[in-house]
Design a protein around this motif. Structure first.
Motif, PDB file in Angstrom:
ATOM      1  N   ALA A   1      42.137  52.286  36.431  1.00  0.00           N
ATOM      2  CA  ALA A   1      41.099  51.605  37.203  1.00  0.00           C
ATOM      3  C   ALA A   1      40.869  50.215  36.634  1.00  0.00           C
ATOM      4  CB  ALA A   1      39.801  52.413  37.152  1.00  0.00           C
ATOM      5  N   ASP A   2      40.410  49.323  37.497  1.00  0.00           N
ATOM      6  CA  ASP A   2      40.053  47.988  37.021  1.00  0.00           C
ATOM      7  C   ASP A   2      38.846  47.468  37.781  1.00  0.00           C
ATOM      8  OD1 ASP A   2      41.158  46.103  39.311  1.00  0.00           O
ATOM      9  OD2 ASP A   2      42.789  47.484  38.851  1.00  0.00           O
ATOM     10  N   LEU A   3      38.183  46.518  37.154  1.00  0.00           N
ATOM     11  CA  LEU A   3      36.966  45.903  37.684  1.00  0.00           C
ATOM     12  C   LEU A   3      37.047  44.405  37.451  1.00  0.00           C
ATOM     13  CD1 LEU A   3      33.885  45.812  38.537  1.00  0.00           C
ATOM     14  CD2 LEU A   3      33.385  46.240  36.131  1.00  0.00           C
ATOM     15  N   THR A   4      36.765  43.644  38.499  1.00  0.00           N
ATOM     16  CA  THR A   4      36.654  42.194  38.378  1.00  0.00           C
ATOM     17  C   THR A   4      35.235  41.798  38.743  1.00  0.00           C
ATOM     18  OG1 THR A   4      38.973  41.860  38.971  1.00  0.00           O
ATOM     19  CG2 THR A   4      37.518  39.962  39.209  1.00  0.00           C
ATOM     20  N   VAL A   5      34.600  41.030  37.866  1.00  0.00           N
ATOM     21  CA  VAL A   5      33.303  40.419  38.161  1.00  0.00           C
ATOM     22  C   VAL A   5      33.591  38.932  38.268  1.00  0.00           C
ATOM     23  CG1 VAL A   5      30.933  40.061  37.413  1.00  0.00           C
ATOM     24  CG2 VAL A   5      32.126  42.185  36.795  1.00  0.00           C
ATOM     25  N   GLN A   6      33.235  38.351  39.403  1.00  0.00           N
ATOM     26  CA  GLN A   6      33.692  37.002  39.704  1.00  0.00           C
ATOM     27  C   GLN A   6      32.627  36.223  40.464  1.00  0.00           C
ATOM     28  OE1 GLN A   6      36.775  37.117  42.701  1.00  0.00           O
ATOM     29  NE2 GLN A   6      37.763  35.308  41.855  1.00  0.00           N
ATOM     30  N   ALA A   7      32.565  34.934  40.173  1.00  0.00           N
ATOM     31  CA  ALA A   7      31.742  34.015  40.959  1.00  0.00           C
ATOM     32  C   ALA A   7      32.598  32.797  41.284  1.00  0.00           C
ATOM     33  CB  ALA A   7      30.498  33.596  40.185  1.00  0.00           C
TER      34      ALA A   7
ATOM     35  N   VAL B   1      32.126  41.717  43.035  1.00  0.00           N
ATOM     36  CA  VAL B   1      32.709  42.773  42.221  1.00  0.00           C
ATOM     37  C   VAL B   1      33.857  43.357  43.029  1.00  0.00           C
ATOM     38  CG1 VAL B   1      30.699  43.367  40.817  1.00  0.00           C
ATOM     39  CG2 VAL B   1      31.024  44.500  43.009  1.00  0.00           C
ATOM     40  N   LEU B   2      34.988  43.543  42.359  1.00  0.00           N
ATOM     41  CA  LEU B   2      36.178  44.126  42.972  1.00  0.00           C
ATOM     42  C   LEU B   2      36.602  45.282  42.085  1.00  0.00           C
ATOM     43  CD1 LEU B   2      36.346  40.766  42.946  1.00  0.00           C
ATOM     44  CD2 LEU B   2      38.143  41.282  44.560  1.00  0.00           C
ATOM     45  N   ILE B   3      36.677  46.464  42.665  1.00  0.00           N
ATOM     46  CA  ILE B   3      36.956  47.673  41.892  1.00  0.00           C
ATOM     47  C   ILE B   3      38.144  48.394  42.518  1.00  0.00           C
ATOM     48  CG2 ILE B   3      35.977  49.807  40.950  1.00  0.00           C
ATOM     49  CD1 ILE B   3      33.177  48.609  41.772  1.00  0.00           C
ATOM     50  N   ASN B   4      39.074  48.824  41.688  1.00  0.00           N
ATOM     51  CA  ASN B   4      40.221  49.624  42.113  1.00  0.00           C
ATOM     52  C   ASN B   4      40.248  50.883  41.256  1.00  0.00           C
ATOM     53  OD1 ASN B   4      41.701  47.647  43.945  1.00  0.00           O
ATOM     54  ND2 ASN B   4      41.432  46.452  42.083  1.00  0.00           N
ATOM     55  N   TYR B   5      40.384  52.045  41.909  1.00  0.00           N
ATOM     56  CA  TYR B   5      40.375  53.304  41.167  1.00  0.00           C
ATOM     57  C   TYR B   5      41.156  54.365  41.940  1.00  0.00           C
ATOM     58  CZ  TYR B   5      36.491  54.184  44.399  1.00  0.00           C
ATOM     59  OH  TYR B   5      35.723  54.329  45.517  1.00  0.00           O
ATOM     60  N   PRO B   6      41.573  55.429  41.278  1.00  0.00           N
ATOM     61  CA  PRO B   6      42.404  56.447  41.936  1.00  0.00           C
ATOM     62  C   PRO B   6      41.691  57.113  43.109  1.00  0.00           C
ATOM     63  CG  PRO B   6      42.461  56.713  39.551  1.00  0.00           C
ATOM     64  CD  PRO B   6      41.383  55.709  39.856  1.00  0.00           C
ATOM     65  N   ALA B   7      42.360  57.146  44.252  1.00  0.00           N
ATOM     66  CA  ALA B   7      41.791  57.777  45.450  1.00  0.00           C
ATOM     67  C   ALA B   7      41.540  59.262  45.223  1.00  0.00           C
ATOM     68  CB  ALA B   7      42.713  57.563  46.646  1.00  0.00           C
ATOM     69  N   ALA B   8      42.363  59.892  44.429  1.00  0.00           N
ATOM     70  CA  ALA B   8      42.204  61.320  44.150  1.00  0.00           C
ATOM     71  C   ALA B   8      40.913  61.616  43.391  1.00  0.00           C
ATOM     72  CB  ALA B   8      43.404  61.844  43.356  1.00  0.00           C
ATOM     73  N   GLN B   9      40.301  60.585  42.803  1.00  0.00           N
ATOM     74  CA  GLN B   9      39.070  60.766  42.031  1.00  0.00           C
ATOM     75  C   GLN B   9      37.851  60.165  42.740  1.00  0.00           C
ATOM     76  OE1 GLN B   9      39.732  59.159  38.122  1.00  0.00           O
ATOM     77  NE2 GLN B   9      41.508  60.446  37.757  1.00  0.00           N
TER      78      GLN B   9
END
Length: 152
Positions: free
Chosen positions: A63-69, A126-134
Motif C-alpha cells: 500500500a502507499d499514500l501520497t499527501v500532496q498540495a 490524499v492518494l491511497i493505493n491498497y490491495p482490493a482483497a483487503q
C-alpha cells in the motif's frame, strides 16, 4: 455458528487494523495542508510528489499514500481540475462538489482512492493505493484519512 464466529473474527481484525495506534497529523507548511496518517501502517518514506508533500509506503510495499498540495493558479474548480488530470475510464466511485472531489476504482488488484480539497489557491490531496482483497480491512483507515484532510 461457524459463519458467526468468522464474522466476529473479521470484525475484530478490521477494528484492530483501523484503530492501529500511531496516528499522527502530517502537515505541509507551504500550503497549510494537514491530514491524519497511520504511521503504524505507512512506515516508509517513498519520495516526493509534484508540488509539496510526501509519499509513504507500507512496510510490505502493498500500500502507499501520497499527501500532496499543488498550487491552483488558474482557479480551476474541482470538476475542471479532475478533467485536466485525464482520470482513467471505469471509475467506480466519483463525487464532485464545489470544493472537493473524490474518485476511486480498481486497477491491477489494487483500489486507488483520490480525494482533493480546494481552498486558498491550493489543491490539497490524499492518494491511497491498497490491495482490493483487503477492502473491508482498509475502509475505516481510508475514511479517517479522507475526513481528516484539511487546509489551514
Amino acid at each position: 455458528m461457524k459463519t458467526l464466529i468468522a464474522a466476529i473474527i473479521a470484525l475484530c481484525a478490521t477494528s484492530s487494523f483501523a484503530s492501529a495506534n500511531g496516528w499522527r497529523a502530517y502537515r505541509i507548511p507551504e500550503s497549510a495542508t494537514s491530514v491524519d496518517i497511520p504511521t503504524s501502517i505507512f512506515t516508509e518514506p517513498a519520495g516526493k510528489p509534484d508540488g509539496y508533500g510526501q509519499q509513504f509506503r507500507s512496510h510490505d510495499g502493498s500500500a502507499d499514500l501520497t499527501v500532496q498540495a499543488v498550487e491552483n493558479q488558474q482557479g480551476l474548480s474541482p470538476a475542471e481540475f479532475l478533467a485536466r488530470k485525464n482520470p482513467p475510464t471505469g471509475i467506480i466511485y466519483k463525487r464532485i462538489t464545489s470544493n472537493f472531489f473524490v474518485v476511486s476504482s480498481i486497477k491491477r488488484d489494487k483500489i486507488w482512492y483520490d480525494r482533493c480539497n480546494f481552498s486558498r489557491g491550493y489543491v490539497h490531496c490524499v492518494l491511497i493505493n491498497y490491495p482490493a482483497a483487503q477492502k473491508q480491512r482498509w475502509d475505516a483507515v481510508v475514511t479517517r484519512i479522507s475526513r481528516s484532510l484539511r487546509a489551514g
